[in-house]
Scaffold this active site. Structure first.
Site, mmCIF file in Angstrom:
data_model
loop_
_atom_site.group_PDB
_atom_site.id
_atom_site.type_symbol
_atom_site.label_atom_id
_atom_site.label_comp_id
_atom_site.label_asym_id
_atom_site.label_seq_id
_atom_site.Cartn_x
_atom_site.Cartn_y
_atom_site.Cartn_z
ATOM 1 C CB CYS A 33 -2.582 6.409 2.246
ATOM 2 S SG CYS A 33 -3.852 5.435 3.057
ATOM 3 C CD GLU A 63 -2.898 -1.247 0.466
ATOM 4 O OE1 GLU A 63 -3.210 -0.213 -0.155
ATOM 5 O OE2 GLU A 63 -3.474 -2.333 0.303
HETATM 6 P P1 NAP Z 1 8.303 4.901 4.659
HETATM 7 O O1 NAP Z 1 9.392 5.833 4.963
HETATM 8 O O2 NAP Z 1 8.350 4.163 3.385
HETATM 9 O O3 NAP Z 1 8.240 3.903 5.900
HETATM 10 C C1 NAP Z 1 7.281 2.903 5.986
HETATM 11 C C2 NAP Z 1 7.789 1.783 6.860
HETATM 12 O O4 NAP Z 1 8.885 1.128 6.221
HETATM 13 C C3 NAP Z 1 8.314 2.245 8.214
HETATM 14 O O5 NAP Z 1 7.949 1.282 9.186
HETATM 15 C C4 NAP Z 1 9.825 2.263 8.008
HETATM 16 O O6 NAP Z 1 10.537 2.094 9.198
HETATM 17 C C5 NAP Z 1 9.991 1.055 7.117
HETATM 18 N N1 NAP Z 1 11.214 1.043 6.321
HETATM 19 C C6 NAP Z 1 11.937 2.093 5.872
HETATM 20 N N2 NAP Z 1 12.983 1.640 5.142
HETATM 21 C C7 NAP Z 1 12.912 0.295 5.133
HETATM 22 C C8 NAP Z 1 13.697 -0.742 4.563
HETATM 23 N N3 NAP Z 1 14.767 -0.470 3.813
HETATM 24 N N4 NAP Z 1 13.348 -2.032 4.786
HETATM 25 C C9 NAP Z 1 12.262 -2.329 5.507
HETATM 26 N N5 NAP Z 1 11.471 -1.382 6.077
HETATM 27 C C10 NAP Z 1 11.789 -0.101 5.884
HETATM 28 O O7 NAP Z 1 6.876 5.595 4.669
HETATM 29 P P2 NAP Z 1 6.293 6.586 5.769
HETATM 30 O O8 NAP Z 1 6.992 7.872 5.533
HETATM 31 O O9 NAP Z 1 6.273 5.981 7.122
HETATM 32 O O10 NAP Z 1 4.773 6.680 5.313
HETATM 33 C C11 NAP Z 1 4.267 7.677 4.483
HETATM 34 C C12 NAP Z 1 3.825 7.087 3.174
HETATM 35 O O11 NAP Z 1 2.972 5.971 3.369
HETATM 36 C C13 NAP Z 1 3.035 8.045 2.333
HETATM 37 O O12 NAP Z 1 3.598 8.106 1.069
HETATM 38 C C14 NAP Z 1 1.632 7.447 2.267
HETATM 39 O O13 NAP Z 1 0.959 7.693 1.064
HETATM 40 C C15 NAP Z 1 1.879 6.015 2.463
HETATM 41 N N6 NAP Z 1 0.707 5.393 3.081
HETATM 42 C C16 NAP Z 1 -0.054 4.547 2.368
HETATM 43 C C17 NAP Z 1 -1.153 3.947 2.946
HETATM 44 C C18 NAP Z 1 -2.017 2.979 2.190
HETATM 45 O O14 NAP Z 1 -2.820 2.313 2.820
HETATM 46 N N7 NAP Z 1 -1.902 2.879 0.901
HETATM 47 C C19 NAP Z 1 -1.475 4.220 4.282
HETATM 48 C C20 NAP Z 1 -0.670 5.098 4.978
HETATM 49 C C21 NAP Z 1 0.428 5.678 4.371
HETATM 50 P P3 NAP Z 1 11.121 3.388 9.979
HETATM 51 O O15 NAP Z 1 9.962 4.191 10.389
HETATM 52 O O16 NAP Z 1 11.840 2.775 11.120
HETATM 53 O O17 NAP Z 1 12.005 4.094 8.992
#
Ligand code: NAP
Length: 527
Positions: free
Chosen positions: A300, A261
Site C-alpha cells: 500500500c 487504511e
Molecule cells: P478489498 O477487496 O477491499 O478487500 C479487503 C478486505 O475486505 C478483504 O478481507 C475482503 O474479504 C473484505 N471485504 C470485501 N468486501 C467486503 C464487504 N462488503 N464487507 C466486509 N468486508 C469485505 O481489498 P484487497 O483487494 O484485499 O486489498 C488491496 C487494497 O488494499 C489495495 O488497494 C491497497 O492499497 C490496500 N491496502 C492498504 C493498506 C494500508 O495500510 N493502507 C495495506 C494493504 C493494502 P475477501 O478477501 O473475502 O473478499
C-alpha cells in the site's frame, strides 16, 4: 508441512475450532494454479463468537496490567519465531513471494510485535492510562478534572487485505492486545492461510487468555451486523470496500469506531538539487526500482508516482529502466528469481487493466513483459514483470494521479518547479507516504512541511542517511501509518499512539482528592 492434500481451514471462535459448513472457497498457488486449502465461514455462530470475545476474552485481558499484556506479546513473538520456516513455506505457496518479500510480511510482523512488547513494558503495572495533568475547575482548586483512557469494553474486528496476511494481523493486534481489547481477524480470503496458521500456533501455545484472539476465514457476511457501540473495526483494503463499510449501520447508527487504511497514490520526489550524478539522484533511482519490485509492488505504501524535474526526466527514465531490467521474475522457489508473482490471477487481470488505463495518457518507458521469460513459470501464472510509465508534463495527467495499479508499476512524472511537485503530489488526494531525495537536508524542510498536511508520513533522504534510512515503503512501528483523505483517514502504529484507537477517553471531574487518586495504578500515555 504436507501441502499435497488441500484441507478445509477451520475458524477459531468462542474458544473452539469450527469448520464452516457451507460453500468453500479455494486458496491457490498463484504460480502453479494448484489448490492449497479451502476456507468457509458459513454456519458459524457469530453471536456467540462476538459475545465470547467481548465478555470472556475482554474481561481476562483487562484483568492483566499493560506490562503483563506486553509480556504476552513477547510470548507471541517467541511462538512465531519458532514456526518461522513454516510461515515462509506458506507465503511462497499462497502469496507467490520470494523469501526477501515474505520477510517483509513475516519478520515485519515479528519486529512490530517485539517493538510493542518493549513499549508496553514501559507502562508497567498500570491498568489505566492518564492523558495529561489534573486541571482545577474551581478557583480554590477543590474541584478538578483529569482525562483518562480506559480500554474499550468491546472487540476489535480486523478486516484485512490480501497483501499482508501476517503483518496486517500483528501490526493491528499488537496495539489492541496491549490495550486489553480482544481481537477477531477476518483475513482476505486469497491469502488467509498464513493468518489462520499463525493464529493456530498462538492459540496452541496458550499464551493468551481464552477469547482474546479469534479468526474467521472466508466471507465477511454478518460480521458488521454484530458490531456494537463499544467495538472497533480496523479495515485495510480498497477504497470501494471502505465506502461500503462506512455506510453500514454499525458506524452510521451505532457509532462504532472505524479505522480505514485504503489505497494510495504515494509519491517520491527528486528535488531540484539532486541532479544526475549526485548521490541523492542515485538514492532516488534505487528506491523507485526497489519499491516497484518488492512484493511485486503489492504494498500500500509503494511508490506509484516518481516525480522528477522535467530536465532530468530522460536521465531518470534510463537509469530506473536499467535497474528494472535486472529483475528476474518467476517462480519464487527458483533461487535466481528476485521477484515472484502477484497474489492471484484476479490481481494480474486488475494490474494489466490498470496499466492499460494509465497508458491512455502515459508513455511506456520500460515494459519487462515485452519479452517476458518468466523463470519456472508460464503465461498462465500470476507473474507480471515491472512496467515503468512516463508523463513528462505531470500537470497534464489525470489517471496517473488517481488510479492505483497494485502491482510492479509506477509512473515517472515530470515537474517544472518544487511548488508544482507539491501540487502534483497532493493530487493523490491524501496519501500514506511521500519521500524526498535531495543533497541538502535543510532544503527539505519547506517541502516536508508543505506535504505533511496531505500525507501520513513524509520520508526525507539525503546522502548522510544512505545507510541508516528505513526505506520509503517500510512501515516502522515507531512511526504513524495511515493517511488522510483518499488513503482512508486512518491512523495505526506510531508507537504508543496506537493505543488510543482501542481506548475510551473520559474526563473524570470531582473533588481534588479523587482526581489525584486516579493516578494510582496508572501510567501517563506518552505524547
Ligand atoms: P478489498 O477487496 O477491499 O478487500 C479487503 C478486505 O475486505 C478483504 O478481507 C475482503 O474479504 C473484505 N471485504 C470485501 N468486501 C467486503 C464487504 N462488503 N464487507 C466486509 N468486508 C469485505 O481489498 P484487497 O483487494 O484485499 O486489498 C488491496 C487494497 O488494499 C489495495 O488497494 C491497497 O492499497 C490496500 N491496502 C492498504 C493498506 C494500508 O495500510 N493502507 C495495506 C494493504 C493494502 P475477501 O478477501 O473475502 O473478499
Amino acid at each position: 508441512m504436507d501441502m499435497s492434500t488441500p484441507a478445509l481451514l477451520e475458524n477459531y471462535v468462542a474458544g473452539q475450532w469450527v469448520a464452516g459448513n457451507g460453500e468453500r472457497t479455494a486458496l491457490t498457488d498463484p504460480v502453479t494454479g494448484d489448490t492449497l486449502a479451502y476456507v468457509s465461514s458459513a454456519g458459524l455462530d457469530l453471536d456467540a463468537a462476538f459475545t465470547f470475545a467481548r465478555e470472556t476474552g475482554g474481561a481476562a485481558l483487562r484483568a492483566l496490567s499493560y506490562g503483563e499484556r506486553a509480556q504476552r506479546l513477547s510470548q507471541i513473538v517467541a511462538t512465531l519465531q519458532a514456526n518461522r520456516d513454516e510461515y515462509y513455506a506458506i507465503a511462497t505457496a499462497n502469496s507467490g513471494t520470494v523469501a526477501a518479500d515474505s520477510a517483509v510480511d513475516i519478520d515485519g510482523a515479528i519486529y512490530t510485535l517485539s517493538t510493542y512488547a518493549k513499549l508496553g513494558a514501559s507502562l508497567g503495572d498500570a491498568h489505566t492510562l492518564l492523558d495529561g495533568a489534573a486541571v482545577p475547575l474551581a478557583k480554590d482548586a477543590s474541584f478538578a478534572v483529569r482525562h483518562i483512557f480506559r480500554p474499550t469494553p468491546g472487540v476489535a474486528l480486523f478486516i484485512n487485505a490480501f497483501n499482508f496476511p501476517s503483518w496486517g494481523l500483528w501490526e493491528k493486534a499488537a496495539g489492541a492486545l496491549l490495550a486489553g481489547v480482544p481481537v477477531i481477524v477476518k483475513p482476505a480470503t486469497a491469502t488467509a492461510w498464513l493468518t489462520q496458521r499463525m493464529v493456530a500456533d498462538v492459540i496452541g501455545a496458550g499464551v493468551l487468555p481464552s477469547g482474546s484472539l479469534s479468526v474467521i476465514c472466508g466471507s465477511a457476511a454478518g460480521l458488521l451486523d454484530r458490531i456494537g457501540p463499544f467495538d472497533v473495526v480496523s479495515f485495510t483494503g480498497s477504497a470501494d470496500t471502505a465506502a461500503t463499510l462506512r455506510a453500514h449501520p454499525a458506524f452510521a447508527e451505532r457509532s462504532a469506531r472505524l479505522n480505514v487504511e485504503a489505497d494510495s497514490l504515494n509519491s517520491a520526489i527528486l528535488l531540484p538539487d539532486a541532479t544526475p550524478g549526485t548521490a541523492a539522484f542515485d538514492q532516488f533511482v534505487r528506491e523507485v526500482a526497489r519499491e516497484m519490485t518488492v512484493k511485486s509492488g503489492q504494498k500500500c505504501t509503494a511508490i506509484r508516482r516518481a516525480m522528477v524535474p522535467i530536465e532530468h526526466f530522460d536521465a531518470a527514465a534510463a537509469t530506473i529502466a536499467e535497474r528494472l531490467a535486472k529483475t528476474v521474475v518467476g517462480n519464487p522457489r527458483n533461487e535466481s528469481v528476485k521477484m515472484g508473482s502477484l497474489v492471484s490471477l484476479a490481481q494480474k487481470r486488475a494490474v494489466l487493466e490498470g496499466i492499460a488505463a494509465l497508458q491512455t495518457e502515459a508513455q511506456t518507458l520500460y515494459d519487462g513483459n515485452r519479452d517476458a521469460a518468466f523463470v519456472d513459470a508460464d503465461a498462465n501464472s500470476a507473474c507480471v514483470a515491472p512496467v515503468l510509465l512516463g508523463l513528462r508534463d505531470g500537470a497534464a495527467g489525470k489517471r496517473v494521479h488517481d488510479t492505483e495499479v497494485f502491482g510492479p508499476v509506477a509512473t515517472l512524472v515530470g515537474y517544472r518547479d518544487l511548488d508544482e511537485a507539491v501540487t502534483l503530489a497532493k493530487r493523490g488526494q491524501g496519501s500514506l507516504v511521500v519521500s524526498l531525495y535531495g543533497n541538502d537536508a535543510l532544503a527539505m524542510r519547506a517541502p516536508a512541511l508543505a506535504l505533511a498536511d496531505a500525507h501520513g508520513r513524509v520520508h526525507a533522504v539525503d546522502p548522510s542517511v544512505a545507510k541508516t534510512q528505513t526505506g520509503h515503503g517500510n512501515v516502522m512501528p515507531q512511526s504513524l501509518h495511515g493517511g488522510p483523505g483518499r488513503a482512508g483517514g486512518g491512523e495505526e502504529l506510531g508507537g504508543l499512539r496506537a493505543l488510543r484507537f482501542y481506548h475510551v477517553r473520559s474526563a473524570v471531574q470531582g473533588p481534588a482528592a479523587l482526581v489525584e487518586a486516579l493516578t494510582q495504578d496508572a501510567a501517563e500515555l506518552p505524547k
